[in-house]
Each structure stands twice: as structure tokens, then as C-alpha cells.
Scaffold this motif. Structure first.
Motif, short mmCIF file in Angstrom:
data_model
loop_
_atom_site.label_atom_id
_atom_site.label_comp_id
_atom_site.label_asym_id
_atom_site.label_seq_id
_atom_site.Cartn_x
_atom_site.Cartn_y
_atom_site.Cartn_z
N LYS A 168 37.88 -15.67 4.10
CA LYS A 168 36.93 -15.32 3.05
C LYS A 168 36.02 -14.18 3.50
O LYS A 168 35.64 -14.08 4.66
CB LYS A 168 36.10 -16.57 2.71
CG LYS A 168 35.09 -16.40 1.60
CD LYS A 168 34.39 -17.72 1.35
CE LYS A 168 33.31 -17.59 0.29
NZ LYS A 168 32.64 -18.89 0.03
N SER A 169 35.68 -13.30 2.57
CA SER A 169 34.98 -12.05 2.92
C SER A 169 33.69 -12.30 3.69
O SER A 169 33.40 -11.60 4.67
CB SER A 169 34.71 -11.23 1.66
OG SER A 169 33.99 -11.99 0.71
N LYS A 170 32.91 -13.31 3.30
CA LYS A 170 31.65 -13.57 3.99
C LYS A 170 31.90 -13.94 5.45
O LYS A 170 31.23 -13.43 6.37
CB LYS A 170 30.88 -14.69 3.29
CG LYS A 170 29.55 -15.03 3.94
CD LYS A 170 28.85 -16.15 3.19
CE LYS A 170 27.55 -16.54 3.88
NZ LYS A 170 26.87 -17.66 3.16
N LEU A 171 32.86 -14.82 5.69
CA LEU A 171 33.19 -15.22 7.06
C LEU A 171 33.84 -14.07 7.82
O LEU A 171 33.59 -13.87 9.01
CB LEU A 171 34.13 -16.43 7.03
CG LEU A 171 34.62 -16.95 8.39
CD1 LEU A 171 33.45 -17.34 9.28
CD2 LEU A 171 35.55 -18.15 8.18
N ALA A 172 34.66 -13.28 7.12
CA ALA A 172 35.32 -12.14 7.76
C ALA A 172 34.30 -11.14 8.26
O ALA A 172 34.46 -10.56 9.35
CB ALA A 172 36.29 -11.47 6.79
N SER A 176 33.90 -10.01 12.02
CA SER A 176 34.13 -8.60 12.34
C SER A 176 32.97 -7.98 13.11
O SER A 176 33.16 -6.97 13.80
CB SER A 176 34.38 -7.80 11.06
OG SER A 176 33.22 -7.78 10.24
N ASN A 177 31.80 -8.59 13.01
CA ASN A 177 30.67 -8.10 13.81
C ASN A 177 30.92 -8.27 15.31
O ASN A 177 30.23 -7.65 16.13
CB ASN A 177 29.39 -8.83 13.42
CG ASN A 177 28.88 -8.44 12.05
OD1 ASN A 177 29.13 -7.32 11.59
ND2 ASN A 177 28.16 -9.33 11.38
N ASN A 178 31.90 -9.10 15.64
CA ASN A 178 32.25 -9.34 17.05
C ASN A 178 33.56 -8.69 17.46
O ASN A 178 34.07 -8.94 18.55
CB ASN A 178 32.31 -10.85 17.31
CG ASN A 178 30.97 -11.53 17.15
OD1 ASN A 178 30.02 -11.22 17.85
ND2 ASN A 178 30.88 -12.44 16.19
N PHE A 179 34.12 -7.86 16.56
CA PHE A 179 35.34 -7.13 16.92
C PHE A 179 35.04 -6.08 17.98
O PHE A 179 33.97 -5.47 17.99
CB PHE A 179 35.94 -6.44 15.69
CG PHE A 179 36.69 -7.36 14.77
CD1 PHE A 179 37.10 -8.62 15.18
CD2 PHE A 179 37.01 -6.96 13.48
CE1 PHE A 179 37.80 -9.47 14.33
CE2 PHE A 179 37.71 -7.78 12.62
CZ PHE A 179 38.10 -9.03 13.04
N VAL A 180 36.03 -5.85 18.84
CA VAL A 180 35.94 -4.80 19.86
C VAL A 180 37.00 -3.74 19.53
O VAL A 180 38.18 -4.07 19.38
CB VAL A 180 36.19 -5.38 21.27
CG1 VAL A 180 36.17 -4.25 22.31
CG2 VAL A 180 35.16 -6.46 21.60
N PHE A 181 36.56 -2.51 19.39
CA PHE A 181 37.47 -1.41 19.06
C PHE A 181 37.60 -0.46 20.25
O PHE A 181 36.60 -0.11 20.88
CB PHE A 181 36.96 -0.61 17.85
CG PHE A 181 37.08 -1.33 16.54
CD1 PHE A 181 38.17 -1.13 15.71
CD2 PHE A 181 36.09 -2.23 16.13
CE1 PHE A 181 38.28 -1.78 14.49
CE2 PHE A 181 36.18 -2.89 14.92
CZ PHE A 181 37.28 -2.66 14.09
N LEU A 187 42.44 -0.46 14.43
CA LEU A 187 42.39 -1.91 14.45
C LEU A 187 41.63 -2.40 15.68
O LEU A 187 41.68 -1.78 16.74
CB LEU A 187 43.81 -2.50 14.47
CG LEU A 187 44.67 -2.24 13.23
CD1 LEU A 187 46.06 -2.81 13.44
CD2 LEU A 187 44.03 -2.83 11.99
N PRO A 188 40.92 -3.52 15.56
CA PRO A 188 40.22 -4.08 16.72
C PRO A 188 41.21 -4.57 17.77
O PRO A 188 42.30 -5.06 17.44
CB PRO A 188 39.41 -5.23 16.13
CG PRO A 188 40.16 -5.63 14.90
CD PRO A 188 40.73 -4.36 14.35
N SER A 189 40.85 -4.43 19.01
CA SER A 189 41.72 -4.86 20.09
C SER A 189 41.37 -6.25 20.61
O SER A 189 42.18 -6.90 21.27
CB SER A 189 41.65 -3.87 21.26
OG SER A 189 40.30 -3.78 21.75
N ALA A 190 40.15 -6.71 20.30
CA ALA A 190 39.69 -8.01 20.80
C ALA A 190 38.53 -8.50 19.95
O ALA A 190 37.99 -7.77 19.11
CB ALA A 190 39.28 -7.90 22.27
N ILE A 191 38.18 -9.75 20.16
CA ILE A 191 37.02 -10.33 19.50
C ILE A 191 36.18 -11.05 20.55
O ILE A 191 36.72 -11.69 21.46
CB ILE A 191 37.43 -11.29 18.35
CG1 ILE A 191 36.18 -11.78 17.61
CG2 ILE A 191 38.26 -12.45 18.87
CD1 ILE A 191 36.50 -12.55 16.33
#
Length: 222
Positions: A168-172, A176-181, A187-191
């Protein structure tokens, strides 16, 4: 929980789901009537939006006030969702059997929409069907994947329901605030999760590529 046909009918009556004519065919060429009888099969038609809300497909308005909310029905319905193998799978990619009745389903994206992270002790799960763990699937942080074309975020799901679910968009957004690019990466490489980094392999996206009628947006957009 296993309901027989009589219980299914009683539950449907309790929820005031009766035969009715469709009022919005959304471009489809084959009209239908809610509750129509085809080859001894009673047929109903549903729609799941990108927030995981369930509606009668022909509902004029699709919002929180018109979606189904009764927990017993939602659990019964979603647990039985599976890929449709019949000739009408192009229009209705999923079904949820109920005795001699068949509930046909189309989606804004996918039938499994993860709405929240819930915990059983220290073990995290993704909740679908509602936000409080009506149905749960183990959270696999490395299995989280972001679609480069839409920006939507996905995660593995039960095999019966197609092996892939939408977050769901809210959870996504929270995740995504914790994605590592990596530098210049699309695309993110890690979370990041609890001071750890989990690499993302994005394997689940191959399921969307293999099934062209999945991940196909219809009436609603974010």
C-alpha cells in the motif's frame, strides 16, 4: 474456517449482496449481471483497489464508505483468492470460490495489498485484508522490490494468490524512506531495518513481466 454453501449464502444475505445489473463496465465488451447463473455456477464480480479495499465491481462510487468492512467476510473472501484459469481470465484475472458460487475479481493492480507491518512477538509480518493482521505473510526485507516504471513497491505473497503482492502506498512511502541507492541507480540496492542493511534482489518483479494481465491499472490512480 470452512463454510458450506448454505453458510456462504447466509453470509452474502447478511452483507446485502444481491443480484444487480452492472453500471460501469470500464471498457469491457462482455456485460454481466451480479448473481447471474452460467452453467450452474452463480457468479458475482468484484474489484480490489490499490489500497486493498474490496468492492462490488459495478459499484458507482468506490471509496471507503462503499467498500466491504465485515472482517469475517473479508477473511473468507481473500483466503480463497487464486488465479483464474478459465476462458475469461483476461477480464477477471482472479477468482474466490464459494461452494457452487464463483466470485470473479479484477484489480487496480493485485489482489494482495499489504497494508501494515504487524508483529507476532519480535517476528514482523505484512498484514493484508486489513491493517491489523486479518491475514499475515512473513516480511522478507530482501524480497521488497520497486518497479522502475511505476514506482510501486512489491513483496512476495502466498503461492495461491499469485506469489506477489502490492505494498500500500502509505506503507511503501514509509519503507522507501529507508531505501539505499547507489550513485545514479534507478532502483534501491538495499533497505535499512533496525540498524542493519538488507540487500534487495527485486526477483519478485519477474512475476509481473511473466503475467501481462497482472499489475495492470484500471480505474483508480494514486
Amino acid at each position: 474456517m470452512s463454510l458450506n454453501v448454505h453458510q456462504c449464502i447466509q453470509l452474502r444475505r447478511f452483507l446485502n449482496i444481491g443480484p444487480r445489473f452492472s453500471t460501469s463496465l470500464s471498457g469491457r465488451t462482455k456485460p454481466y449481471v451480479q448473481g447471474q447463473l452460467v452453467n450452474k455456477e452463480r457468479q458475482y464480480f468484484y474489484y480490489i483497489d490499490h489500497q486493498g479495499m474490496l468492492f462490488l465491481d459495478d459499484a458507482r462510487m468506490k471509496n471507503f464508505t462503499s467498500c466491504f468492512k465485515e472482517k469475517k467476510f473479508l477473511k473468507f473472501f481473500f483466503k480463497r483468492v487464486k488465479l483464474n484459469s478459465k476462458d475469461n481470465q483476461g477480464e477477471w484475472p482472479y477468482v474466490s470460490p464459494c461452494g457452487d458460487e464463483m466470485n470473479y475479481i479484477r484489480c487496480d493492480d493485485l489482489p494482495v495489498v499489504y497494508q501494515a507491518i504487524v508483529f507476532d512477538g519480535d517476528v514482523p509480518y505484512l498484514s493484508w485484508g486489513d491493517e491489523i493482521g486479518l491475514l499475515k505473510f512473513p516480511l522478507d526485507l530482501s524480497g521488497i522490490a520497486m518497479c522502475p516504471s511505476s514506482g510501486r513497491v512489491y513483496h512476495p505473497a502466498p503461492l495461491r494468490q499469485g506469489s506477489i503482492g502490492l505494498i500500500k502506498s502509505k506503507l511503501a512511502i514509509e519503507l522507501s524512506n529507508n531505501f539505499v541507492f547507489e550513485e545514479n541507480a534507478a532502483l534501491p540496492s538495499a533497505i535499512r531495518w533496525k540498524n542493519q542493511h538488507f540487500p534487495l534482489h527485486h526477483k519478485v518483479l519477474s512475476i509481473l513481466d511473466d503475467r501481462p494481465n497482472m499489475g495492470r491499472y484500471s480505474e483508480m490512480t494514486e
